[in-house]
Design a protein around this motif. Structure first.
Motif, short mmCIF file in Angstrom:
data_model
loop_
_atom_site.label_atom_id
_atom_site.label_comp_id
_atom_site.label_asym_id
_atom_site.label_seq_id
_atom_site.Cartn_x
_atom_site.Cartn_y
_atom_site.Cartn_z
N ALA A 51 0.55 -1.11 -0.44
CA ALA A 51 -0.41 -0.10 0.09
C ALA A 51 0.66 1.17 -0.12
N GLN A 52 2.14 1.32 0.58
CA GLN A 52 2.56 2.83 0.41
C GLN A 52 3.46 2.43 -0.78
N THR A 53 3.89 1.63 -0.70
CA THR A 53 4.85 1.79 -2.65
C THR A 53 3.79 1.90 -3.78
N LEU A 54 2.62 1.63 -3.74
CA LEU A 54 1.44 2.14 -4.13
C LEU A 54 1.10 3.13 -4.29
N ASP A 55 0.91 4.08 -3.37
CA ASP A 55 0.44 5.53 -3.02
C ASP A 55 2.00 6.20 -3.62
N ALA A 56 3.35 5.84 -3.11
CA ALA A 56 4.82 7.15 -3.62
C ALA A 56 4.47 6.93 -5.10
N LEU A 57 3.92 5.55 -6.01
CA LEU A 57 4.24 5.61 -6.88
C LEU A 57 2.79 6.41 -7.72
N TRP A 58 2.16 6.60 -7.06
CA TRP A 58 1.02 6.98 -7.29
C TRP A 58 1.35 8.93 -7.64
N ARG A 59 2.07 9.04 -6.53
CA ARG A 59 2.36 10.15 -5.90
C ARG A 59 3.45 10.77 -7.07
N LEU A 60 4.09 10.08 -7.83
CA LEU A 60 4.92 10.24 -8.56
C LEU A 60 4.26 10.52 -9.81
N LEU A 61 3.85 9.36 -10.68
CA LEU A 61 3.31 9.35 -11.07
C LEU A 61 2.83 10.88 -11.67
N CYS A 62 2.13 11.37 -10.91
CA CYS A 62 1.18 13.09 -10.71
C CYS A 62 1.97 13.80 -10.47
N SER A 63 3.17 14.11 -10.35
CA SER A 63 4.23 14.80 -10.16
C SER A 63 4.71 15.09 -11.56
N PRO A 64 4.11 16.10 -11.75
CA PRO A 64 5.03 16.94 -13.23
C PRO A 64 6.59 17.08 -13.49
N ASP A 65 7.33 17.38 -12.12
CA ASP A 65 8.46 17.25 -11.52
C ASP A 65 8.95 15.96 -12.27
N PHE A 66 8.52 14.76 -11.57
CA PHE A 66 8.72 14.06 -12.02
C PHE A 66 8.46 13.40 -13.45
N LEU A 67 7.56 13.58 -14.26
CA LEU A 67 7.39 12.97 -15.70
C LEU A 67 8.43 13.58 -16.36
N ASN A 68 8.46 14.62 -16.42
CA ASN A 68 9.80 15.70 -17.11
C ASN A 68 10.74 15.01 -17.02
N GLY A 69 11.33 15.40 -15.85
CA GLY A 69 12.10 15.42 -15.30
C GLY A 69 13.19 14.32 -15.05
N GLN A 70 12.20 13.47 -14.90
CA GLN A 70 12.73 11.92 -14.86
C GLN A 70 12.17 10.79 -15.90
N LEU A 71 10.68 10.20 -16.01
CA LEU A 71 10.94 9.73 -16.69
C LEU A 71 10.67 10.00 -17.93
N LEU A 72 10.34 10.93 -18.11
CA LEU A 72 10.38 10.64 -20.06
C LEU A 72 12.15 11.11 -20.72
N ILE A 73 12.92 11.29 -19.52
CA ILE A 73 14.11 11.10 -19.85
C ILE A 73 15.12 10.03 -20.25
#
Length: 264
Positions: A51-73
């Motif tokens: 549950a903690q992991t899925l919650d942390a994953l959801w917060r990452l996926l909802c973060s524009p900084d994570f999407l643009n600065g980490q995932l897409l790169i």
């Protein structure tokens, strides 16, 4: 009996799907239960709960900084490194398959790059290219090219010699030989190598980012480890597995089925 025949056919057709779904459910349920039980016996600093992991994953996926600065790169680096490896591996594999001297020259390099640990390559690449995308992509391409190369060489070695003789007798053009003989011979080994290279590409890129990048999933993973943020650390691991699974099931597996039909 006439009324029972359609039912039996439906049951036969559905049984493989049911077996696959059952197998997938067992495969996912087993590790999930083991993960949940482990989270009850170990402190949260060591094992984060699902549950903690899925919650942390959801917060990452909802973060524009994570999407643009980490995932897409990271996805861009994976695509570039894997694409360069595919092009280089196919070209070198075909050349080695056609000309034995080329294969003898490339064999030591193949052995070196498949034997040397990835962390050593990362350290050397950091000295040559510094920190950033160029370093990460060069490492991924260098480590993945031998995997593609080996698959192509094996396919070329298994090529039917009688087909080549027939092509020579009937004076096939170079394009016809490549299309109907060589590509058909390397299709299956190439796709099998691509399955392995896809998983390794994520692993190598994240490792390079952990050691020598200021952006990307690996950088976020290193920061989560430094901050002792175990749920976020587990979220990065889960996201890495999801990326490999999505790429393999959405691109590599359909390509594999297409290559099998093409060979037939």
């Amino acid at each position: 009996m006439r009324h029972l025949q359609p039912f039996s056919r439906k049951r036969v057709r559905r049984s493989p799907v049911i077996r696959r779904l059952t197998g997938a459910g067992i495969f996912l349920l087993g590790p999930f239960l083991l993960w949940q039980v482990s989270a009850q016996f170990f402190p949260p600093l060591v094992v984060a709960s699902p549950a903690q992991t899925l919650d942390a994953l959801w917060r990452l996926l909802c973060s524009p900084d994570f999407l643009n600065g980490q995932l897409l790169i990271s996805l861009g680096r994976i695509a570039m490194g894997l694409g360069m490896a595919i092009i280089a591996g196919i070209c070198l594999g075909i050349a080695a398959g056609l000309y034995r001297p080329v294969r003898l020259i490339l064999e030591p390099f193949r052995w070196i790059f498949t034997s040397i640990p990835a962390v050593v390559v990362v350290m050397v690449a950091m000295l040559w290219f510094g920190m950033g995308t160029r370093m990460v992509v060069s490492i991924a391409a260098t480590m993945l090219t031998p995997i593609i190369y080996v698959g192509v060489v094996e396919g070329m070695a298994a090529m039917d010699k009688e087909l080549l003789e027939m092509a020579a007798v009937y004076r096939f053009s170079t394009a016809m030989r490549i299309r109907h003989i060589q590509l058909m011979a390397i299709a299956a080994p190439l796709v099998s190598s691509l399955v392995i290279a896809t998983g390794n590409s994520v692993r190598i890129v994240i490792l390079a980012e952990v050691l020598g990048a200021i952006q990307g999933l690996g950088r976020g993973l290193a920061e989560a480890r430094t901050n002792l943020d175990t749920p976020q650390l587990y979220a990065y691991v889960l996201l890495s597995l999801l990326i490999v699974g999505l790429v393999e099931s959405g691109i590599v597996r359909p390509l594999q089925r297409f290559s099998e039909k093409w060979r037939i």
